[in-house]
Design a protein around this motif. Structure first.
Motif, PDB file in Angstrom:
ATOM      1  N   SER A  52       0.803  -1.226   0.000  1.00 29.81           N
ATOM      2  CA  SER A  52       0.000   0.000   0.000  1.00 29.81           C
ATOM      3  C   SER A  52       0.837   1.278   0.000  1.00 29.81           C
ATOM      4  N   GLY A  53       2.070   1.227   0.527  1.00 35.37           N
ATOM      5  CA  GLY A  53       2.900   2.433   0.604  1.00 35.37           C
ATOM      6  C   GLY A  53       3.530   2.851  -0.706  1.00 35.37           C
ATOM      7  N   ILE A  54       3.562   1.950  -1.689  1.00 38.64           N
ATOM      8  CA  ILE A  54       4.204   2.242  -2.978  1.00 38.64           C
ATOM      9  C   ILE A  54       3.199   2.938  -3.895  1.00 38.64           C
ATOM     10  N   VAL A 197      12.605   1.228  -8.745  1.00 38.39           N
ATOM     11  CA  VAL A 197      13.839   1.827  -8.230  1.00 38.39           C
ATOM     12  C   VAL A 197      13.684   2.025  -6.724  1.00 38.39           C
ATOM     13  N   PHE A 198      14.588   1.430  -5.955  1.00 40.80           N
ATOM     14  CA  PHE A 198      14.542   1.534  -4.501  1.00 40.80           C
ATOM     15  C   PHE A 198      15.419   2.664  -3.972  1.00 40.80           C
ATOM     16  N   ASP A 199      16.305   3.180  -4.822  1.00 36.49           N
ATOM     17  CA  ASP A 199      17.222   4.220  -4.383  1.00 36.49           C
ATOM     18  C   ASP A 199      17.615   5.052  -5.596  1.00 36.49           C
ATOM     19  N   LYS A 200      17.322   6.359  -5.554  1.00 36.37           N
ATOM     20  CA  LYS A 200      17.633   7.228  -6.693  1.00 36.37           C
ATOM     21  C   LYS A 200      19.102   7.638  -6.745  1.00 36.37           C
ATOM     22  N   LYS A 201      19.863   7.265  -5.737  1.00 35.03           N
ATOM     23  CA  LYS A 201      21.284   7.614  -5.742  1.00 35.03           C
ATOM     24  C   LYS A 201      21.996   6.874  -6.867  1.00 35.03           C
ATOM     25  N   PRO A 202      22.934   7.524  -7.542  1.00 32.35           N
ATOM     26  CA  PRO A 202      23.692   6.825  -8.595  1.00 32.35           C
ATOM     27  C   PRO A 202      24.602   5.760  -7.996  1.00 32.35           C
ATOM     28  N   SER A 203      24.814   4.704  -8.761  1.00 27.23           N
ATOM     29  CA  SER A 203      25.725   3.650  -8.312  1.00 27.23           C
ATOM     30  C   SER A 203      27.163   4.141  -8.384  1.00 27.23           C
ATOM     31  N   GLU A 218      20.859  -1.202  -7.880  1.00 31.67           N
ATOM     32  CA  GLU A 218      20.046  -1.676  -9.003  1.00 31.67           C
ATOM     33  C   GLU A 218      19.291  -2.946  -8.642  1.00 31.67           C
ATOM     34  N   LYS A 219      19.934  -3.809  -7.855  1.00 30.96           N
ATOM     35  CA  LYS A 219      19.321  -5.081  -7.484  1.00 30.96           C
ATOM     36  C   LYS A 219      19.491  -5.300  -5.975  1.00 30.96           C
ATOM     37  N   PRO A 220      18.673  -4.595  -5.178  1.00 31.92           N
ATOM     38  CA  PRO A 220      18.808  -4.729  -3.726  1.00 31.92           C
ATOM     39  C   PRO A 220      18.383  -6.111  -3.246  1.00 31.92           C
ATOM     40  N   GLY A 221      18.956  -6.562  -2.135  1.00 33.63           N
ATOM     41  CA  GLY A 221      18.594  -7.849  -1.555  1.00 33.63           C
ATOM     42  C   GLY A 221      17.228  -7.786  -0.874  1.00 33.63           C
ATOM     43  N   LYS A 222      16.754  -8.937  -0.425  1.00 33.65           N
ATOM     44  CA  LYS A 222      15.422  -9.018   0.173  1.00 33.65           C
ATOM     45  C   LYS A 222      15.307  -8.152   1.419  1.00 33.65           C
ATOM     46  N   ILE A 223      16.354  -8.165   2.250  1.00 33.84           N
ATOM     47  CA  ILE A 223      16.309  -7.388   3.493  1.00 33.84           C
ATOM     48  C   ILE A 223      16.196  -5.903   3.183  1.00 33.84           C
ATOM     49  N   LYS A 224      16.997  -5.421   2.226  1.00 33.26           N
ATOM     50  CA  LYS A 224      16.975  -3.997   1.873  1.00 33.26           C
ATOM     51  C   LYS A 224      15.621  -3.604   1.285  1.00 33.26           C
ATOM     52  N   ARG A 225      15.042  -4.486   0.483  1.00 33.13           N
ATOM     53  CA  ARG A 225      13.719  -4.216  -0.091  1.00 33.13           C
ATOM     54  C   ARG A 225      12.679  -4.045   1.022  1.00 33.13           C
ATOM     55  N   LEU A 226      12.696  -4.969   1.967  1.00 32.38           N
ATOM     56  CA  LEU A 226      11.700  -4.944   3.041  1.00 32.38           C
ATOM     57  C   LEU A 226      11.895  -3.739   3.955  1.00 32.38           C
ATOM     58  N   ILE A 227      13.146  -3.400   4.252  1.00 33.53           N
ATOM     59  CA  ILE A 227      13.417  -2.235   5.100  1.00 33.53           C
ATOM     60  C   ILE A 227      12.895  -0.964   4.423  1.00 33.53           C
ATOM     61  N   THR A 228      13.175  -0.836   3.115  1.00 33.21           N
ATOM     62  CA  THR A 228      12.708   0.338   2.376  1.00 33.21           C
ATOM     63  C   THR A 228      11.190   0.376   2.324  1.00 33.21           C
ATOM     64  N   LEU A 229      10.576  -0.791   2.107  1.00 38.02           N
ATOM     65  CA  LEU A 229       9.119  -0.867   2.011  1.00 38.02           C
ATOM     66  C   LEU A 229       8.448  -0.418   3.296  1.00 38.02           C
ATOM     67  N   PRO A 233       8.469   3.781   2.185  1.00 35.50           N
ATOM     68  CA  PRO A 233       7.854   3.282   0.936  1.00 35.50           C
ATOM     69  C   PRO A 233       7.747   4.342  -0.146  1.00 35.50           C
ATOM     70  N   GLU A 234       7.707   5.648   0.272  1.00 36.92           N
ATOM     71  CA  GLU A 234       7.597   6.723  -0.725  1.00 36.92           C
ATOM     72  C   GLU A 234       8.851   6.839  -1.583  1.00 36.92           C
ATOM     73  N   LYS A 235       9.969   6.244  -1.133  1.00 40.83           N
ATOM     74  CA  LYS A 235      11.208   6.283  -1.911  1.00 40.83           C
ATOM     75  C   LYS A 235      11.207   5.273  -3.060  1.00 40.83           C
ATOM     76  N   ILE A 236      10.304   4.302  -3.006  1.00 44.30           N
ATOM     77  CA  ILE A 236      10.251   3.289  -4.069  1.00 44.30           C
ATOM     78  C   ILE A 236       9.543   3.886  -5.275  1.00 44.30           C
ATOM     79  N   LEU A 237      10.227   3.881  -6.376  1.00 38.60           N
ATOM     80  CA  LEU A 237       9.737   4.515  -7.593  1.00 38.60           C
ATOM     81  C   LEU A 237       9.420   3.452  -8.636  1.00 38.60           C
ATOM     82  N   VAL A 238       8.215   3.504  -9.160  1.00 36.46           N
ATOM     83  CA  VAL A 238       7.792   2.556 -10.207  1.00 36.46           C
ATOM     84  C   VAL A 238       7.585   3.333 -11.503  1.00 36.46           C
ATOM     85  N   GLU A 239       8.269   2.920 -12.569  1.00 38.08           N
ATOM     86  CA  GLU A 239       8.129   3.601 -13.845  1.00 38.08           C
ATOM     87  C   GLU A 239       7.931   2.598 -14.972  1.00 38.08           C
TER      88      GLU A 239
END
Length: 879
Positions: A52-54, A197-203, A218-229, A233-239
């Protein structure tokens, strides 16, 4: 109670038998790759709550909604991810879109309804019992059948074991499967790349320990995905990226004779590249350390050869050349830091909210710019009116999920403490002149080449510095030429030029511009100036306008004009550069916004009387508005919503700042008969605001003055062309002209506007002939008055050349003498407008007369010609 339990068990037994019967009667099409819309209330609720947060922007949803109704839809992701699959399935279903029910090589167990899991189990059991083989959704035709029924699917391009399965085990490649399917059906298959996109910072080129533990950006692990979510959640960008019609892709001539294996490889590469470019348009390219960047630039073959030649030619030891090159690069280079950019965005947001009433942005074109950034690096070229320009533009891009550009900034801004901050925000510093600095010029060119090669967006001001006159300055072509040379040397496949208008109802630097226009020296930027700038926070400066022009592909521009850049001589390349520079200036003028302050300033200064009434002012503004509408000029929202209120606000602003003064006893109220007079000491600033919109009125001013100069109430349009062309040439250092339009077409369009406002009437019988109406004569004066300031400035400069012989005074003293001449002529009332005493106008006039062979009082014939011409035109301009 017992009876109900028995009934339930009996029904369950009947269903169970039905499943068994159906499975063993040949209905084997139950696969775990199918994830139905109806997952059950519990599963649906949990997944909906989980994601719901995305948020997905409406413009992204619109991309999917615009897919043809008869198309087969396959969503594409780069990496295999159950997190993303479940999100797209849940969210698209919620938004009423086609949700991906078929997952290519996905096995969804946990969220399947129990009834489906039982069906799958027994169907597989039956199939194995009958065929002694494992059921395959590809070979059985199940996936093709379901897609033809209208279901959509999701396909991931990269998976850990995917390549091994396809290449070593020769299992079905989903991409090849879709190509074969497309070749066998008429319906188009649309592939829709999408990314999360979970992080807009450049690699970064060197991964950190956190990246190694929790996955990269570019490819965060499961833990990082869940922490961000759960945390942000507003940082997760879907395009959603640009959809690909597979039918059209296959039909391209380049793929006609290719094998299906080759075609599937090409398609996979194309989709991965598209997703990579889309991601880069959000995060920016990979960041390298300064040491790595220096090594890449200073050790490349082109620069090594140049430095060796430079060392030999100048008789300088090579190690000293290397040392100097390293120092130059240190002086130039940006030190891009996302933390500084994020902090800066917060500060700029606060400044804008404190000092301005809002920002107007044409977001529809900005979206096109963002999409085009996937084709090549953006070359952002805004006009330059204030030091706020680069801060505002970077802020707008950052808040619209685009990387901040590398900004070419004057070396005068590299002072402490702002210099290091600007470098962290993407600024690289450039000297005002490269004269005599051959090695510096080469190092700077190589730095530009590297930025393009890496894919960084670049921003620079084609005018060179801030405009002190309010209108666009003619293009300075040095950096543009370097960009073209870098492109010629293969730095990138395409460059996307984006002309941008940035305007203000009121500029912060108002008082300093007035000082410089009247001949004062520009004060160098310093920490002391920043401290003094606090006073600006106490005032409000109206609105800010940021308008993006349609992006211009350099590659496409070359192709459309049949230019072969690699075969061009330096002279031809310079001509191309000039053409492009003027094209950019014209594009900025085209998207400029006419705001109420500019319109009111124009009407005030173009009044023929010393005193003017509110009624006369509004009548003149109505004339201008009618013309602007006919030219399809971009008007400020305030003018469109409530023109009267907008004009009154602008007029009140000028009264409050003592630019004009009402002569009525009750100065707080304004009626139609209220008289105003202009504060003579403020005319130059009013001229600045008038010039903010003058580009739209130049064709009308030239045409109007040519009609008045003809001194006849009836004329043929063809009679205006020579006069219009002369004025265009005479003021070529003042105004940029559209390189794609002829004099005839401009005059024709202007005449049509004049007819629409009853200024002119077509002759009833004579073709291409027009009559000037009585009211039209008065209105033509409104337009021609835009030029009076410039004629008077040029008249002052010409008076200098009349008095002094060639080479009798050096360039610096010449300008001072012209300023003295102008002040004397103003006091003697030989010129009428104080704003004509403009140092910048004098400089342009000097350049014009010198290029037309007037260098002193000896050039009598040419001086007499231009003196007579200026007098003749001034006679027709209102006094």
């Amino acid at each position: 109670m017992i009876k109900s339990i028995r009934t339930y068990c009996k029904n369950l037994q009947i269903k169970f038998k039905g499943w068994i019967t159906s499975c063993f009667q040949g209905t084997y099409h139950h696969y775990i790759c199918y994830f139905p819309k109806n997952t059950g209330l519990v599963s649906h609720f949990l997944l909906k709550l989980f994601f719901s947060g995305i948020k997905i922007n409406q413009d992204q949803i619109a991309v999917i909604q615009n897919i043809p109704k008869d198309a087969i839809v396959v969503y594409i992701t780069k990496y295999k991810s159950y997190f993303e699959y479940l999100f797209y399935h849940t969210r698209y279903k919620k938004n009423g879109l086609l949700c991906p029910e078929i997952g290519f090589d996905y096995n969804v167990y946990l969220w399947q309804p129990i009834s489906r899991l039982l069906k799958i189990f027994f169907a597989h059991l039956a199939y194995i019992y009958k065929n002694m083989a494992w059921p395959n959704p590809y070979d059985s035709g199940y996936i093709k059948q379901e897609l033809n029924k209208g279901r959509s699917a999701l396909l991931s391009l990269i998976e850990k074991k995917d390549f091994h399965r396809r290449f070593v085990k020769a299992e079905t490649d989903p991409i090849r499967y879709l190509i074969e399917m497309q070749e066998s059906i008429e319906r188009p298959i649309y592939l829709i790349p999408q990314l999360m996109v979970f992080d807009k910072k450049p690699s970064r080129s060197n991964p950190t320990l956190i990246n190694l533990l929790f996955g990269n950006r570019e490819k965060p692990g499961k833990i990082k995905r869940l922490i961000t979510l759960f945390k942000n959640p507003e940082k997760i960008l879907v395009e959603i990226s640009e959809p690909l019609n597979l039918k059209y892709f296959i039909a391209q001539s380049a793929y006609q004779k290719r094998s299906i294996e080759h075609l599937s490889v090409e398609l996979r590469r194309y989709l991965i590249l598209q997703i990579n470019r889309h991601r880069q348009s959000i995060t920016g390219p990979v960041l390298h350390s300064i040491e790595e960047l220096k090594e890449n630039i200073l050790t490349n073959n082109r620069l090594q050869k140049f430095m060796a030649h430079h060392s030999k030619k100048r008789n300088i030891p090579i190690h000293k050349v290397h040392k100097k090159a390293d120092a130059y690069l240190e002086e130039i280079t940006a030190k891009y830091n996302i933390s500084i950019i994020q902090t800066g965005a917060t500060v700029v947001r606060w400044f804008l909210n404190t000092m301005f009433e809002g920002i107007s942005v044409n977001n529809d074109v900005l979206k096109k710019v963002k999409n085009m950034s996937q084709k090549g690096p953006l070359i952002l070229i805004p006009c330059h009116k204030s030091h706020l320009d680069y801060l505002i533009l970077s802020y707008i891009l950052f808040t619209n999920n685009m990387p901040c550009p590398h900004v070419a900034a004057g070396k005068n801004l590299s002072f402490w403490p702002l210099g290091p901050i600007f470098r962290g925000g993407g600024a690289f510093f450039i000297r005002r002149t490269f004269r005599g600095a051959v090695l510096y010029s080469k190092i700077f060119g190589e730095y530009i080449h590297k930025l393009l090669e890496e894919g960084f967006n670049i921003e620079f001001f084609i005018e060179g510095g801030r405009s002190r006159t309010g209108k666009l300055i003619l293009p300075k072509l040095g950096l543009l030429s370097m960009l073209i040379s870098a492109y010629k040397n293969g730095a990138c496949d395409d460059m996307i030029f984006v002309p941008i208008y940035i305007g203000y109802d009121r500029v912060l630097e108002e008082s300093s511009y007035l000082n410089e226009i009247e001949g004062g020296q520009k004060k160098p930027e310093s920490l002391k100036q920043i401290i003094k700038a606090r006073k600006f926070l106490k005032k409000r400066y109206g609105r800010v306008y940021v308008m993006f022009h349609e992006p211009i592909s350099f590659k496409k521009l070359l192709a459309e004009n049949n230019y072969q850049l690699s075969e061009m001589t330096q002279k031809e390349q310079n001509a191309l550069c000039r053409n492009l520079g003027h094209r950019v200036i014209n594009a900025i003028n085209k998207v400029s916004v006419v705001n109420p302050h500019a319109l009111v300033a124009s009407a005030i200064l173009n009044c023929s009387e010393k005193l003017f009434s509110y009624e006369h002012l509004t009548y003149q503004i109505e004339t201008y508005m009618t013309y602007l509408f006919s030219q399809e000029a971009k008007l400020a929202d305030t003018l469109l919503i409530d023109q009267v209120h907008a004009v009154e606000n602008a007029l009140d602003s000028y009264v409050q700042r003592k630019f004009i003064e009402p002569l009525s006893k009750n100065k707080s109220t304004v009626s139609s008969n209220t008289l105003f007079k202009v504060n003579e000491s403020k005319r130059a600033i009013l001229e600045y605001y008038k010039n903010n919109c003058i580009a739209f009125f130049v064709p009308a001013a030239f045409t109007a003055l040519t009609i008045l100069e003809n001194d006849a109430f009836q004329f043929a349009a063809s009679n205006l062309h020579s006069g219009y062309t002369f004025l265009q040439e005479f003021f070529k250092f003042e105004f940029a002209y559209n390189v794609d339009r002829t004099t005839e077409s401009v005059v024709r369009k202007t005449i049509k506007s004049f007819i629409d406002d009853a200024i002119l009437m077509p002759h009833p019988t004579l073709p291409d002939t027009y009559n000037l109406t009585s009211v039209g004569f008065r209105k033509l004066k409104f337009f021609s008055s835009f030029l009076k300031t410039y004629f008077e400035s040029y008249w002052i400069a010409l008076n200098f050349f009349m008095r002094y012989p060639k080479n009798s005074i050096n360039a610096k003293e010449r300008l001072k003498k012209i300023q003295v001449t102008g002040n004397r002529m103003y006091k003697r009332k030989e010129i009428e407008r104080k704003e004509s005493l403009s140092k910048i106008n004098y400089e342009n006039a000097i350049e014009f007369f010198i290029t037309h062979n007037i260098r002193g009082s000896d050039d009598i014939e040419k001086i007499d010609f231009y003196a007579d011409t200026i007098r003749r035109y001034l006679k027709h301009l209102p006094s």
